[in-house]
Scaffold this motif. Structure first.
Motif, PDB file in Angstrom:
ATOM      1  N   GLY A  26       0.917  -1.087  -0.031  1.00 28.43           N
ATOM      2  CA  GLY A  26      -0.165   0.005   0.083  1.00 28.43           C
ATOM      3  C   GLY A  26       0.948   1.212  -0.050  1.00 28.43           C
ATOM      4  O   GLY A  26       1.831   1.326   0.840  1.00 28.43           O
ATOM      5  N   HIS A  27       0.621   2.289  -0.823  1.00 25.94           N
ATOM      6  CA  HIS A  27       1.344   3.441  -0.908  1.00 25.94           C
ATOM      7  C   HIS A  27       0.609   4.522  -1.496  1.00 25.94           C
ATOM      8  O   HIS A  27       0.487   4.537  -2.596  1.00 25.94           O
ATOM      9  CB  HIS A  27       2.794   3.228  -1.353  1.00 25.94           C
ATOM     10  CG  HIS A  27       3.575   4.546  -1.226  1.00 25.94           C
ATOM     11  ND1 HIS A  27       4.986   4.221  -1.551  1.00 25.94           N
ATOM     12  CD2 HIS A  27       3.576   5.440  -0.841  1.00 25.94           C
ATOM     13  CE1 HIS A  27       5.595   5.315  -1.079  1.00 25.94           C
ATOM     14  NE2 HIS A  27       4.639   6.220  -0.594  1.00 25.94           N
ATOM     15  N   ILE A  28      -0.219   5.312  -0.660  1.00 25.63           N
ATOM     16  CA  ILE A  28      -0.975   6.183  -1.318  1.00 25.63           C
ATOM     17  C   ILE A  28      -0.518   7.680  -0.475  1.00 25.63           C
ATOM     18  O   ILE A  28      -0.704   7.499   0.671  1.00 25.63           O
ATOM     19  CB  ILE A  28      -2.428   6.158  -1.059  1.00 25.63           C
ATOM     20  CG1 ILE A  28      -3.116   4.872  -1.649  1.00 25.63           C
ATOM     21  CG2 ILE A  28      -3.084   7.434  -1.537  1.00 25.63           C
ATOM     22  CD1 ILE A  28      -4.426   4.614  -1.248  1.00 25.63           C
ATOM     23  N   GLY A  29       0.217   8.371  -1.360  1.00 25.62           N
ATOM     24  CA  GLY A  29       0.443   9.667  -0.737  1.00 25.62           C
ATOM     25  C   GLY A  29       1.573   9.554   0.149  1.00 25.62           C
ATOM     26  O   GLY A  29       2.809   9.216  -0.309  1.00 25.62           O
ATOM     27  N   TRP A  30       1.500   9.861   1.658  1.00 27.41           N
ATOM     28  CA  TRP A  30       2.331   9.912   2.521  1.00 27.41           C
ATOM     29  C   TRP A  30       2.880   8.886   3.453  1.00 27.41           C
ATOM     30  O   TRP A  30       3.306   8.935   4.364  1.00 27.41           O
ATOM     31  CB  TRP A  30       2.206  11.334   3.111  1.00 27.41           C
ATOM     32  CG  TRP A  30       2.439  12.685   2.458  1.00 27.41           C
ATOM     33  CD1 TRP A  30       3.457  13.360   2.062  1.00 27.41           C
ATOM     34  CD2 TRP A  30       1.240  13.041   1.712  1.00 27.41           C
ATOM     35  NE1 TRP A  30       2.971  14.309   1.066  1.00 27.41           N
ATOM     36  CE2 TRP A  30       1.815  14.109   1.000  1.00 27.41           C
ATOM     37  CE3 TRP A  30      -0.234  12.758   1.554  1.00 27.41           C
ATOM     38  CZ2 TRP A  30       0.981  14.811   0.126  1.00 27.41           C
ATOM     39  CZ3 TRP A  30      -0.864  13.514   0.775  1.00 27.41           C
ATOM     40  CH2 TRP A  30      -0.405  14.715   0.058  1.00 27.41           C
ATOM     41  N   LEU A  31       2.159   7.806   3.094  1.00 31.93           N
ATOM     42  CA  LEU A  31       2.063   6.773   4.120  1.00 31.93           C
ATOM     43  C   LEU A  31       2.400   5.371   3.292  1.00 31.93           C
ATOM     44  O   LEU A  31       1.680   5.202   2.486  1.00 31.93           O
ATOM     45  CB  LEU A  31       0.685   6.733   4.751  1.00 31.93           C
ATOM     46  CG  LEU A  31       0.588   5.860   6.196  1.00 31.93           C
ATOM     47  CD1 LEU A  31       1.517   6.450   7.270  1.00 31.93           C
ATOM     48  CD2 LEU A  31      -1.034   6.082   6.705  1.00 31.93           C
ATOM     49  N   LEU A  33       3.193   1.271   3.883  1.00 30.19           N
ATOM     50  CA  LEU A  33       3.515  -0.280   4.946  1.00 30.19           C
ATOM     51  C   LEU A  33       3.661  -1.280   4.165  1.00 30.19           C
ATOM     52  O   LEU A  33       3.076  -1.543   3.087  1.00 30.19           O
ATOM     53  CB  LEU A  33       2.122  -0.308   5.998  1.00 30.19           C
ATOM     54  CG  LEU A  33       2.007  -1.636   6.588  1.00 30.19           C
ATOM     55  CD1 LEU A  33       3.165  -1.684   7.615  1.00 30.19           C
ATOM     56  CD2 LEU A  33       0.713  -1.961   7.000  1.00 30.19           C
ATOM     57  N   PHE A  67       4.076  12.054   7.290  1.00 32.04           N
ATOM     58  CA  PHE A  67       3.328  13.040   8.025  1.00 32.04           C
ATOM     59  C   PHE A  67       4.200  13.602   9.280  1.00 32.04           C
ATOM     60  O   PHE A  67       5.122  12.862   9.892  1.00 32.04           O
ATOM     61  CB  PHE A  67       2.062  12.501   8.896  1.00 32.04           C
ATOM     62  CG  PHE A  67       1.006  12.095   7.468  1.00 32.04           C
ATOM     63  CD1 PHE A  67       0.216  13.082   7.098  1.00 32.04           C
ATOM     64  CD2 PHE A  67       0.972  10.694   7.082  1.00 32.04           C
ATOM     65  CE1 PHE A  67      -0.712  12.654   6.210  1.00 32.04           C
ATOM     66  CE2 PHE A  67       0.018  10.549   6.056  1.00 32.04           C
ATOM     67  CZ  PHE A  67      -0.783  11.527   5.687  1.00 32.04           C
ATOM     68  N   VAL A 155      -2.234   7.244  10.721  1.00 31.87           N
ATOM     69  CA  VAL A 155      -1.983   8.619  11.203  1.00 31.87           C
ATOM     70  C   VAL A 155      -2.814   8.944  12.082  1.00 31.87           C
ATOM     71  O   VAL A 155      -3.991   8.871  11.776  1.00 31.87           O
ATOM     72  CB  VAL A 155      -1.310   9.438  10.077  1.00 31.87           C
ATOM     73  CG1 VAL A 155      -1.063  10.893  10.802  1.00 31.87           C
ATOM     74  CG2 VAL A 155      -0.234   8.854   9.348  1.00 31.87           C
TER      75      VAL A 155
END
Lengths: 156, 164
Positions: A26-31, A33, A67, A155
């Motif tokens: 998963g990798h959307i934007g700023w996070l 895992l 973040f 977050v």
């Protein structure tokens, strides 16, 4: 023009909320895992000789938080360990110890109840292993058991 | 211009809102095999004849034998603990024998049974139908008879546990 903007305000969040989240990475934007492997196994063992059975592989957890807010990683089991022939082992008998602490912490799974595995203050790039164990017992029914665990990085 | 900025702000808000959580699923598999073991507190018991009347039941000289059966088993599978004897009590010096059936035991503990040794058939000392640890005691007795010649008699028995 004002009308169009208003429509955008209403529609855009609604449409994006259905955006699929990739299952493996998963990798959307700023996070971000990443968990590997996506499956671990506990082999059979004599409860007297191995009161706790180590999983065949440690689980590597890679976290990227861009973040500047607090974040946390939780593990949630979908239920108890369930066997093909009707056996049940309480999932609370599965526990983990981290290779890096902090931000990772010790813990054990609880059925349908997220358990804290790591936390911190972003931004952060974290990589560590979780070593999973199954408390062994003569009370378990012989069977092939399985269950799904969801790692959630959030977050706050 | 004002409109573009607003749209950008909306997208930014949506992206930040959605990216606040990430997840991954992992599968846990565990195999529990059928397994059983038996533990005895001692591997030796003895009896001493001391002028009792014919047919007296002589208890073992030692404290009761503690038997622990440990098993992980499937549903509907029974676990049996048995004593297997292949011969009689024998005095190696004289060659005299006493039937193995002269030895009996009384049992205590959940699932444990009392009985007598038999050369013909393995005798059950207990049975259980689920996984767990079962502990009981066996106290052996010797049925004396004046027809038995004096001597030191020996018999080796085997205790087994298995599932069916």
């Amino acid at each position: 023009m004002r009308l169009k903007i208003l429509w955008m305000l209403v529609l855009v969040p609604g449409l994006l909320s259905f955006a699929p989240i990739p299952p493996a990475v998963g990798h959307i934007g700023w996070l971000s895992l990443r968990v590997t492997p996506l499956s671990i196994n506990f082999r059979p063992a004599d409860p007297d000789l191995e009161p706790s059975i180590a999983a065949d592989n440690p689980v590597l957890v890679e976290i990227s938080v861009e973040f500047s807010r607090p974040w946390r990683l939780t593990l949630r089991a979908d239920g108890e360990l369930r066997g093909n022939r009707g056996g049940v082992i309480p999932i609370s008998n599965v526990f983990w110890t981290p290779s890096v602490s902090p931000p990772f912490i010790n813990g054990n799974l609880v059925s349908r109840n997220p358990q804290l595995a790591a936390s911190g203050q972003g931004p952060a790039e974290v990589r560590g292993e979780l070593n999973f164990f199954l408390r062994n017992s003569w009370d378990y029914q012989s069977d092939e058991y399985s269950q799904t665990v969801t790692f959630t990085l959030a977050v706050l | 211009m004002k409109c573009k900025s607003l749209v950008r702000a909306v997208f930014l808000f949506a992206a930040v809102y959605l990216s606040g959580q990430e997840y991954q699923e992992m599968r846990i598999n565990a195999t529990i095999e059928t397994r059983c073991k038996i533990e005895l507190s001692t591997n030796f018991v003895s009896f001493t004849r001391s002028g009792q009347p014919t047919g007296a039941l002589i208890p073992q000289n030692e404290p009761p034998v503690v038997v622990t059966v440990k098993t992980t088993t499937r549903r509907a599978v029974r676990i049996y603990a048995r004593i297997v004897v292949t011969g009689d009590l024998t005095d190696p010096n004289s060659g005299a024998t006493i039937p193995a059936e002269a030895i009996s035991w009384t049992a205590s503990g959940s699932g444990f049974n009392s009985g007598s040794l038999s050369k013909a058939t393995p005798q059950q000392i207990g049975d259980w139908n689920r996984s767990g640890i079962y502990q009981g005691t066996l106290t052996f007795n010797f049925q004396d008879n004046t027809s038995y010649y004096p001597g030191t008699y020996i018999l080796v028995v085997t205790v087994t546990v298995s599932g069916f």
